[in-house]
Design a protein around this motif. Structure first.
Motif, PDB file in Angstrom:
ATOM      1  N   ALA A  32     -24.220  39.315   6.386  1.00 49.47           N
ATOM      2  CA  ALA A  32     -25.047  39.031   7.565  1.00 49.47           C
ATOM      3  C   ALA A  32     -24.328  38.083   8.513  1.00 49.47           C
ATOM      4  CB  ALA A  32     -26.381  38.432   7.128  1.00 49.47           C
ATOM      5  N   LEU A  33     -23.688  37.073   7.962  1.00 51.55           N
ATOM      6  CA  LEU A  33     -22.936  36.144   8.799  1.00 51.55           C
ATOM      7  C   LEU A  33     -21.780  36.863   9.491  1.00 51.55           C
ATOM      8  CD1 LEU A  33     -22.820  33.053   6.401  1.00 51.55           C
ATOM      9  CD2 LEU A  33     -24.319  33.401   8.370  1.00 51.55           C
ATOM     10  N   ALA A  34     -21.143  37.790   8.767  1.00 51.64           N
ATOM     11  CA  ALA A  34     -20.031  38.547   9.351  1.00 51.64           C
ATOM     12  C   ALA A  34     -20.512  39.443  10.483  1.00 51.64           C
ATOM     13  CB  ALA A  34     -19.342  39.379   8.269  1.00 51.64           C
ATOM     14  N   ARG A  70     -31.460  26.028   8.276  1.00 52.51           N
ATOM     15  CA  ARG A  70     -30.221  26.637   8.752  1.00 52.51           C
ATOM     16  C   ARG A  70     -30.406  28.109   9.107  1.00 52.51           C
ATOM     17  NH1 ARG A  70     -26.466  23.489   4.320  1.00 52.51           N
ATOM     18  NH2 ARG A  70     -26.130  21.611   5.575  1.00 52.51           N
ATOM     19  N   LYS A  71     -31.216  28.829   8.328  1.00 48.42           N
ATOM     20  CA  LYS A  71     -31.454  30.240   8.635  1.00 48.42           C
ATOM     21  C   LYS A  71     -32.148  30.389   9.980  1.00 48.42           C
ATOM     22  CE  LYS A  71     -33.781  34.413   6.997  1.00 48.42           C
ATOM     23  NZ  LYS A  71     -34.403  35.103   5.855  1.00 48.42           N
ATOM     24  N   ARG A  72     -33.177  29.619  10.214  1.00 44.45           N
ATOM     25  CA  ARG A  72     -33.891  29.702  11.491  1.00 44.45           C
ATOM     26  C   ARG A  72     -32.973  29.341  12.652  1.00 44.45           C
ATOM     27  NH1 ARG A  72     -39.623  26.817  11.969  1.00 44.45           N
ATOM     28  NH2 ARG A  72     -40.030  28.500  10.480  1.00 44.45           N
ATOM     29  N   ILE A 100     -29.315  38.643   9.885  1.00 40.82           N
ATOM     30  CA  ILE A 100     -29.528  37.285   9.382  1.00 40.82           C
ATOM     31  C   ILE A 100     -30.948  37.127   8.846  1.00 40.82           C
ATOM     32  CG2 ILE A 100     -29.710  34.859  10.080  1.00 40.82           C
ATOM     33  CD1 ILE A 100     -27.430  35.498  12.093  1.00 40.82           C
ATOM     34  N   ALA A 101     -31.918  37.675   9.591  1.00 44.22           N
ATOM     35  CA  ALA A 101     -33.317  37.567   9.172  1.00 44.22           C
ATOM     36  C   ALA A 101     -33.550  38.200   7.806  1.00 44.22           C
ATOM     37  CB  ALA A 101     -34.215  38.225  10.216  1.00 44.22           C
ATOM     38  N   LYS A 102     -32.824  39.280   7.521  1.00 46.11           N
ATOM     39  CA  LYS A 102     -33.067  40.013   6.285  1.00 46.11           C
ATOM     40  C   LYS A 102     -32.205  39.544   5.108  1.00 46.11           C
ATOM     41  CE  LYS A 102     -33.574  44.674   4.425  1.00 46.11           C
ATOM     42  NZ  LYS A 102     -34.944  44.368   3.932  1.00 46.11           N
ATOM     43  N   LEU A 103     -30.968  39.170   5.364  1.00 49.55           N
ATOM     44  CA  LEU A 103     -30.014  38.955   4.273  1.00 49.55           C
ATOM     45  C   LEU A 103     -29.729  37.488   3.946  1.00 49.55           C
ATOM     46  CD1 LEU A 103     -27.427  41.768   5.112  1.00 49.55           C
ATOM     47  CD2 LEU A 103     -29.257  41.819   3.412  1.00 49.55           C
ATOM     48  N   VAL A 104     -29.787  36.607   4.925  1.00 45.18           N
ATOM     49  CA  VAL A 104     -29.481  35.199   4.648  1.00 45.18           C
ATOM     50  C   VAL A 104     -30.673  34.548   3.949  1.00 45.18           C
ATOM     51  CG1 VAL A 104     -28.997  32.945   5.681  1.00 45.18           C
ATOM     52  CG2 VAL A 104     -27.856  34.981   6.555  1.00 45.18           C
ATOM     53  N   PRO A 105     -30.456  33.903   2.810  1.00 44.25           N
ATOM     54  CA  PRO A 105     -31.575  33.267   2.101  1.00 44.25           C
ATOM     55  C   PRO A 105     -32.111  32.070   2.879  1.00 44.25           C
ATOM     56  CG  PRO A 105     -29.498  32.664   1.084  1.00 44.25           C
ATOM     57  CD  PRO A 105     -29.177  33.719   2.103  1.00 44.25           C
ATOM     58  N   ALA A 106     -33.379  31.771   2.643  1.00 41.23           N
ATOM     59  CA  ALA A 106     -33.985  30.601   3.282  1.00 41.23           C
ATOM     60  C   ALA A 106     -33.333  29.349   2.715  1.00 41.23           C
ATOM     61  CB  ALA A 106     -35.484  30.585   3.034  1.00 41.23           C
ATOM     62  N   MET A 107     -32.629  28.625   3.565  1.00 39.58           N
ATOM     63  CA  MET A 107     -31.937  27.411   3.131  1.00 39.58           C
ATOM     64  C   MET A 107     -32.530  26.238   3.899  1.00 39.58           C
ATOM     65  SD  MET A 107     -28.004  28.799   2.941  1.00 39.58           S
ATOM     66  CE  MET A 107     -27.459  27.445   1.918  1.00 39.58           C
ATOM     67  N   PRO A 108     -33.317  25.412   3.231  1.00 38.82           N
ATOM     68  CA  PRO A 108     -33.979  24.301   3.919  1.00 38.82           C
ATOM     69  C   PRO A 108     -32.987  23.283   4.442  1.00 38.82           C
ATOM     70  CG  PRO A 108     -34.192  24.066   1.549  1.00 38.82           C
ATOM     71  CD  PRO A 108     -33.593  25.417   1.783  1.00 38.82           C
ATOM     72  N   ARG A 109     -33.441  22.533   5.411  1.00 39.86           N
ATOM     73  CA  ARG A 109     -32.608  21.457   5.950  1.00 39.86           C
ATOM     74  C   ARG A 109     -32.301  20.465   4.836  1.00 39.86           C
ATOM     75  NH1 ARG A 109     -33.948  16.428   8.180  1.00 39.86           N
ATOM     76  NH2 ARG A 109     -36.156  16.934   7.934  1.00 39.86           N
ATOM     77  N   PRO A 110     -31.021  20.070   4.670  1.00 40.29           N
ATOM     78  CA  PRO A 110     -30.660  19.132   3.603  1.00 40.29           C
ATOM     79  C   PRO A 110     -31.463  17.845   3.704  1.00 40.29           C
ATOM     80  CG  PRO A 110     -28.695  20.057   4.619  1.00 40.29           C
ATOM     81  CD  PRO A 110     -29.853  20.475   5.469  1.00 40.29           C
TER      82      PRO A 110
END
Length: 402
Positions: A7-9, A67-69, A174-184
């Motif tokens: 997704a990032l690619a 980060r995903k959002r 990105i919406a579909k493949l990147v996992p939800a990664m909360p703000r550190p």
């Protein structure tokens, strides 16, 4: 490698297409707006400066959301900018659209690099970063040449409309493949800024500015150089950009692989080779075959520096990598802006379309000098730390570092 890297690619593919496709379309855009080639080159400079400004600003803003959002918001901004470029009635509006699109660039690759590195084991970080940047290099093999061909056949506005559509695809990926990664937790701007107190972080960024700036000095004006000096037809610029993209793809893979094994030696080879090849480009540009080979080598050697430089910034900015990572992407584009401007100056000064190659060679050589200086400082620091430790523990043996 995790599927999220795909997704990032995809997002990187869209961004890479809009960043580099302008090179092959400068003559068409200049003719449409009735301006000179150096004036149209401001679209390259403006985009690059937008990345420099947008990288830290939007990354600071992004610290308040996941980060995903943030990656999704950045792709939305990218789509908006390219739509504005496609509809621009004059050069000023076109430049505005380029800047709007560019604001997303630095933060996307900066945040994306951190996400990519966190998805894999420590010994695979440079490879993961290289995988994300593969989208950027593939854009130069497929997106940029195809965009150049479409722009020359159907008008350059069509190209930017298609690029906007690519941005939509990237956003959905990105919406579909990147996992939800909360703000550190505990992430603070003050902590992120501490990374810039480290001289090694600043040296790595300076290497980024000068090294990749060397590439852009030549590539920004590749279309007029190849048509006026090498004798290629306008349509051949598309295939020359394919060669450049193939070189970038290969250099990215090699840079990612060897940066995980021997980072600084990889930089020495890439930067030294780049300086030499750019210097030779002033001669090889007069021969079609040699010019094509040189373009391939410029792409390979130039992009071989990207994964190691990005990883070095992440390593040296440990504990607070997000802002430093994004600013380093801005540093790539600061180099692009500087090189495009300097290349335009030497052309406008009557030195010819090959003159920017000398500018690029000088910039790459300066980057190599900084790399050697950085390594020397690091060895000195390691020796001093080892000596202090030995003194504190009563071990009087003299530490040796290779």
């Amino acid at each position: 490698m995790p599927l999220a890297l795909l997704a990032l690619a995809v997002g990187a593919f869209g961004i890479g297409t809009t960043e580099f496709v302008i090179m092959g379309l400068l003559p068409e855009i200049a003719a449409d707006y009735g301006v000179s080639i150096p004036a149209a080159g401001l679209l390259v400079t403006g985009y690059a400066l937008g990345v420099v400004v947008g990288a830290p600003l939007l990354t600071v803003f992004g610290a308040k959301v996941s980060r995903k959002r943030m990656l999704m918001l950045l792709m939305g901004l990218f789509v908006l900018g390219n739509l504005l470029s496609a509809l621009a009635p004059n050069l000023g509006v076109m430049l505005t659209g380029r800047v709007v699109a560019s604001l997303a660039h630095g933060s996307f690759f900066g945040i994306g690099s951190v996400v990519a590195a966190e998805l894999v084991a420590p010994e695979k970080k440079a490879g993961a970063i290289a995988t994300m940047f593969t989208g950027l290099t593939v854009a130069n093999i497929v997106g940029v040449p195809l965009g150049t061909f479409i722009g020359q056949a159907l008008g350059w506005r069509t190209t930017f409309a298609i690029v906007a559509a690519l941005g939509v695809v990237g956003l959905l990926g990105i919406a579909k493949l990147v996992p939800a990664m909360p703000r550190p937790e505990g992430a603070r701007l003050r902590g992120e800024l501490k990374a810039f107190r480290n001289p090694q972080v600043l040296l790595a960024m300076a290497m980024t500015v000068l090294g990749f700036g060397g590439v852009f000095a030549a590539i920004t004006y590749i279309a007029p150089m190849m048509t006026h000096v090498a004798g290629y037809a306008d349509g051949s610029v598309t295939w020359l950009l394919v060669l450049f993209g193939i070189g970038m793809f290969l250099g990215n893979l090699l840079g990612g692989r060897f940066a995980d094994r021997a980072l600084m030696p990889m930089l020495y080879v890439a930067l030294g080779g780049l300086a030499l090849v750019l210097a030779l480009f002033t001669v090889t540009a007069h021969n079609k075959i040699l010019a094509a080979i040189t373009i391939l080598l410029v792409g390979a050697l130039g992009f071989a520096t990207v994964p190691p430089l990005q990883k070095r910034v992440l390593d040296q900015a440990h504990g607070a990598p997000t802002l430093a990572s994004a600013v380093n992407i801005g540093a790539f584009n600061l180099g692009n802006a500087l090189a495009a401007w300097l290349g335009g100056l030497v052309i406008a000064g009557g030195l010819g379309y090959t003159a920017p190659n000398w500018v690029g060679a000088a910039l790459a050589a300066a980057a190599l000098g900084l790399a050697l200086w950085s390594a020397a400082l690091e060895r000195r620091t390691l020796t001093a730390d080892a000596t202090a430790t030995a003194t504190a523990t009563g071990d009087t043996r003299i530490p040796v570092h290779h």
